[in-house]
Design a protein around this motif. Sequence first.
Motif, PDB file in Angstrom:
ATOM      1  N   GLY A 243       0.791  -1.229   0.000  1.00 42.15           N
ATOM      2  CA  GLY A 243       0.000   0.000   0.000  1.00 42.15           C
ATOM      3  C   GLY A 243       0.816   1.268   0.000  1.00 42.15           C
ATOM      4  N   LEU A 244       2.067   1.195  -0.488  1.00 40.78           N
ATOM      5  CA  LEU A 244       2.954   2.352  -0.469  1.00 40.78           C
ATOM      6  C   LEU A 244       3.056   3.002  -1.838  1.00 40.78           C
ATOM      7  CD1 LEU A 244       5.894   0.921   1.683  1.00 40.78           C
ATOM      8  CD2 LEU A 244       3.912   2.239   2.463  1.00 40.78           C
ATOM      9  N   THR A 245       3.528   4.244  -1.851  1.00 41.73           N
ATOM     10  CA  THR A 245       3.851   4.965  -3.065  1.00 41.73           C
ATOM     11  C   THR A 245       5.361   4.992  -3.247  1.00 41.73           C
ATOM     12  OG1 THR A 245       4.066   7.094  -1.941  1.00 41.73           O
ATOM     13  CG2 THR A 245       1.852   6.468  -2.700  1.00 41.73           C
ATOM     14  N   ALA A 246       5.815   5.478  -4.409  1.00 42.56           N
ATOM     15  CA  ALA A 246       7.252   5.577  -4.646  1.00 42.56           C
ATOM     16  C   ALA A 246       7.922   6.472  -3.609  1.00 42.56           C
ATOM     17  CB  ALA A 246       7.507   6.106  -6.054  1.00 42.56           C
ATOM     18  N   ALA A 247       7.303   7.595  -3.298  1.00 46.22           N
ATOM     19  CA  ALA A 247       7.887   8.503  -2.303  1.00 46.22           C
ATOM     20  C   ALA A 247       7.941   7.848  -0.928  1.00 46.22           C
ATOM     21  CB  ALA A 247       7.067   9.790  -2.238  1.00 46.22           C
ATOM     22  N   GLN A 248       6.928   7.060  -0.596  1.00 44.36           N
ATOM     23  CA  GLN A 248       6.898   6.421   0.720  1.00 44.36           C
ATOM     24  C   GLN A 248       7.941   5.318   0.850  1.00 44.36           C
ATOM     25  OE1 GLN A 248       2.709   5.429   0.612  1.00 44.36           O
ATOM     26  NE2 GLN A 248       2.194   7.038   2.099  1.00 44.36           N
ATOM     27  N   ILE A 249       8.191   4.564  -0.225  1.00 42.55           N
ATOM     28  CA  ILE A 249       9.194   3.505  -0.115  1.00 42.55           C
ATOM     29  C   ILE A 249      10.595   4.105  -0.007  1.00 42.55           C
ATOM     30  CG2 ILE A 249       9.421   3.186  -2.620  1.00 42.55           C
ATOM     31  CD1 ILE A 249       9.812   0.522   0.139  1.00 42.55           C
ATOM     32  N   ILE A 250      10.815   5.243  -0.655  1.00 42.81           N
ATOM     33  CA  ILE A 250      12.117   5.901  -0.532  1.00 42.81           C
ATOM     34  C   ILE A 250      12.367   6.308   0.923  1.00 42.81           C
ATOM     35  CG2 ILE A 250      13.411   7.985  -1.146  1.00 42.81           C
ATOM     36  CD1 ILE A 250      12.065   7.817  -3.908  1.00 42.81           C
ATOM     37  N   ALA A 251      11.319   6.780   1.589  1.00 41.59           N
ATOM     38  CA  ALA A 251      11.453   7.276   2.957  1.00 41.59           C
ATOM     39  C   ALA A 251      11.285   6.182   4.011  1.00 41.59           C
ATOM     40  CB  ALA A 251      10.408   8.369   3.215  1.00 41.59           C
ATOM     41  N   LEU A 252      10.910   4.975   3.606  1.00 44.51           N
ATOM     42  CA  LEU A 252      10.611   3.917   4.574  1.00 44.51           C
ATOM     43  C   LEU A 252      11.873   3.497   5.330  1.00 44.51           C
ATOM     44  CD1 LEU A 252       8.252   2.044   5.523  1.00 44.51           C
ATOM     45  CD2 LEU A 252       9.160   0.340   3.914  1.00 44.51           C
ATOM     46  N   PRO A 253      11.851   3.531   6.654  1.00 46.10           N
ATOM     47  CA  PRO A 253      13.037   3.135   7.426  1.00 46.10           C
ATOM     48  C   PRO A 253      13.159   1.613   7.493  1.00 46.10           C
ATOM     49  CG  PRO A 253      11.250   3.706   8.906  1.00 46.10           C
ATOM     50  CD  PRO A 253      10.752   4.008   7.515  1.00 46.10           C
ATOM     51  N   PRO A 254      14.315   1.126   7.916  1.00 47.29           N
ATOM     52  CA  PRO A 254      14.456  -0.315   8.121  1.00 47.29           C
ATOM     53  C   PRO A 254      13.421  -0.819   9.113  1.00 47.29           C
ATOM     54  CG  PRO A 254      16.590   0.773   8.208  1.00 47.29           C
ATOM     55  CD  PRO A 254      15.561   1.865   8.200  1.00 47.29           C
ATOM     56  N   GLY A 255      12.978  -2.048   8.898  1.00 47.56           N
ATOM     57  CA  GLY A 255      11.978  -2.618   9.792  1.00 47.56           C
ATOM     58  C   GLY A 255      11.217  -3.727   9.108  1.00 47.56           C
ATOM     59  N   PRO A 256      10.187  -4.254   9.739  1.00 44.84           N
ATOM     60  CA  PRO A 256       9.449  -5.392   9.200  1.00 44.84           C
ATOM     61  C   PRO A 256       8.841  -5.137   7.825  1.00 44.84           C
ATOM     62  CG  PRO A 256       8.924  -5.085  11.517  1.00 44.84           C
ATOM     63  CD  PRO A 256       9.742  -3.910  11.112  1.00 44.84           C
ATOM     64  N   ALA A 257       8.307  -3.945   7.607  1.00 39.61           N
ATOM     65  CA  ALA A 257       7.676  -3.665   6.307  1.00 39.61           C
ATOM     66  C   ALA A 257       8.712  -3.694   5.188  1.00 39.61           C
ATOM     67  CB  ALA A 257       6.958  -2.320   6.342  1.00 39.61           C
ATOM     68  N   ARG A 258       9.838  -3.048   5.401  1.00 43.09           N
ATOM     69  CA  ARG A 258      10.885  -3.068   4.366  1.00 43.09           C
ATOM     70  C   ARG A 258      11.428  -4.481   4.161  1.00 43.09           C
ATOM     71  NH1 ARG A 258      13.806   0.202   1.287  1.00 43.09           N
ATOM     72  NH2 ARG A 258      12.977   2.148   2.147  1.00 43.09           N
ATOM     73  N   ASP A 259      11.548  -5.230   5.243  1.00 44.19           N
ATOM     74  CA  ASP A 259      12.013  -6.611   5.111  1.00 44.19           C
ATOM     75  C   ASP A 259      11.045  -7.434   4.267  1.00 44.19           C
ATOM     76  OD1 ASP A 259      14.195  -6.004   6.689  1.00 44.19           O
ATOM     77  OD2 ASP A 259      13.337  -6.871   8.522  1.00 44.19           O
ATOM     78  N   ARG A 260       9.760  -7.267   4.493  1.00 41.06           N
ATOM     79  CA  ARG A 260       8.764  -8.000   3.698  1.00 41.06           C
ATOM     80  C   ARG A 260       8.863  -7.609   2.229  1.00 41.06           C
ATOM     81  NH1 ARG A 260       5.338  -6.563   7.982  1.00 41.06           N
ATOM     82  NH2 ARG A 260       4.339  -4.960   6.711  1.00 41.06           N
ATOM     83  N   ILE A 261       9.075  -6.333   1.975  1.00 39.85           N
ATOM     84  CA  ILE A 261       9.180  -5.854   0.589  1.00 39.85           C
ATOM     85  C   ILE A 261      10.397  -6.452  -0.098  1.00 39.85           C
ATOM     86  CG2 ILE A 261       9.644  -3.782  -0.791  1.00 39.85           C
ATOM     87  CD1 ILE A 261       7.817  -2.277   1.272  1.00 39.85           C
ATOM     88  N   GLU A 262      11.519  -6.532   0.612  1.00 38.77           N
ATOM     89  CA  GLU A 262      12.721  -7.106   0.018  1.00 38.77           C
ATOM     90  C   GLU A 262      12.550  -8.590  -0.272  1.00 38.77           C
ATOM     91  OE1 GLU A 262      15.394  -5.455  -1.140  1.00 38.77           O
ATOM     92  OE2 GLU A 262      14.101  -3.757  -0.664  1.00 38.77           O
ATOM     93  N   VAL A 263      11.908  -9.304   0.647  1.00 37.62           N
ATOM     94  CA  VAL A 263      11.650 -10.733   0.421  1.00 37.62           C
ATOM     95  C   VAL A 263      10.773 -10.925  -0.801  1.00 37.62           C
ATOM     96  CG1 VAL A 263      10.460 -12.766   1.347  1.00 37.62           C
ATOM     97  CG2 VAL A 263      11.996 -11.437   2.817  1.00 37.62           C
ATOM     98  N   GLU A 264       9.723 -10.129  -0.921  1.00 38.03           N
ATOM     99  CA  GLU A 264       8.821 -10.260  -2.060  1.00 38.03           C
ATOM    100  C   GLU A 264       9.497  -9.814  -3.355  1.00 38.03           C
ATOM    101  OE1 GLU A 264       5.302 -11.051  -4.247  1.00 38.03           O
ATOM    102  OE2 GLU A 264       6.182 -11.779  -2.376  1.00 38.03           O
ATOM    103  N   THR A 265      10.320  -8.784  -3.274  1.00 41.43           N
ATOM    104  CA  THR A 265      11.076  -8.349  -4.455  1.00 41.43           C
ATOM    105  C   THR A 265      11.966  -9.476  -4.964  1.00 41.43           C
ATOM    106  OG1 THR A 265      11.099  -6.031  -3.742  1.00 41.43           O
ATOM    107  CG2 THR A 265      12.790  -6.706  -5.309  1.00 41.43           C
ATOM    108  N   ASN A 266      12.682 -10.112  -4.069  1.00 38.45           N
ATOM    109  CA  ASN A 266      13.577 -11.199  -4.476  1.00 38.45           C
ATOM    110  C   ASN A 266      12.802 -12.379  -5.044  1.00 38.45           C
ATOM    111  OD1 ASN A 266      15.964  -9.862  -3.738  1.00 38.45           O
ATOM    112  ND2 ASN A 266      15.784 -10.532  -1.617  1.00 38.45           N
ATOM    113  N   ARG A 267      11.650 -12.652  -4.483  1.00 39.85           N
ATOM    114  CA  ARG A 267      10.832 -13.758  -5.003  1.00 39.85           C
ATOM    115  C   ARG A 267      10.403 -13.473  -6.434  1.00 39.85           C
ATOM    116  NH1 ARG A 267       5.775 -15.390  -5.925  1.00 39.85           N
ATOM    117  NH2 ARG A 267       4.882 -13.350  -5.407  1.00 39.85           N
ATOM    118  N   ARG A 268       9.934 -12.262  -6.685  1.00 42.29           N
ATOM    119  CA  ARG A 268       9.479 -11.896  -8.025  1.00 42.29           C
ATOM    120  C   ARG A 268      10.656 -11.772  -8.999  1.00 42.29           C
ATOM    121  NH1 ARG A 268       4.273  -9.490  -8.443  1.00 42.29           N
ATOM    122  NH2 ARG A 268       3.135  -9.487  -6.456  1.00 42.29           N
ATOM    123  N   ALA A 269      11.750 -11.188  -8.522  1.00 42.33           N
ATOM    124  CA  ALA A 269      12.914 -10.973  -9.393  1.00 42.33           C
ATOM    125  C   ALA A 269      13.606 -12.289  -9.745  1.00 42.33           C
ATOM    126  CB  ALA A 269      13.903 -10.030  -8.715  1.00 42.33           C
TER     127      ALA A 269
END
Length: 241
Positions: free
Chosen positions: A190-216
């Motif tokens: 549910g994030l925008t490009a601006a929000q992901i740039i500003a997103l600090p380390p934490g569970p949400a960013r970790d989930r995004i990286e896991v999903e990115t790697n799965r898709r990539a």
Amino acid sequence: MSRFDDLPGYAASIASLIDAVNLGVHIASRPLSRELTERSGLQTDLLVDLRFVLPARPLTAEGLAALYRYNPFNRSEIDVQITQGTLVAGGDGTLRATATALSFIASLYEAHAAVTGELWAAQADRLPELADLAGRLLEAGADGGGAAFAQASPPHEPAGTPPGVLLFNRLAVLRYHRADAHADAWRGEGLTAAQIIALPPGPARDRIEVETNRRAARPYESLTTRDRQALLLGLSALDLP
């Protein structure tokens, strides 16, 4: 399971290598690129970025937005390209490269041929295989890429393009497949490009990286374990500035 068969982990590992190769060639090319730009009298940042796109197909509004989703182009930057005669706007809203742009890009390809030929002279025998593997990944990613990858792939590859330039540009295009995977992942949160740039380390960013790697990881399914090993180790061995 070997590290070459853990596909999400492999996708994460090779992404950093691909970024390093891409940046390394750009750094090594700066003197020649600057010389070409000064000689042309043009504003060339967009032409350098999209050297493998503009000769191959029109640039759509959707494609441009996706390619620069983290650093959007405003209209004035496009107007500069139109005014200097490197892009022309079509009635359907697309942008096409002019003869002036294509001439600059042809010279840029020659510069990149010289740079990669010198930079990777010690690995010259590996380059055809590495370029072939990168090309196979682009083909495998065709059905699963997003708007950026669709705009960028397949890259412009005129006859006689040496393997070092093929590899450089194919890896650059492959980065957009991962960029689209990343965008899908943060949109899923549910994030925008601006929000992901500003997103600090934490569970949400970790989930995004896991999903990115799965898709990539999906294009890498098309390669054998031996192919994946050859690609990762081959890129690791390339000389960089």
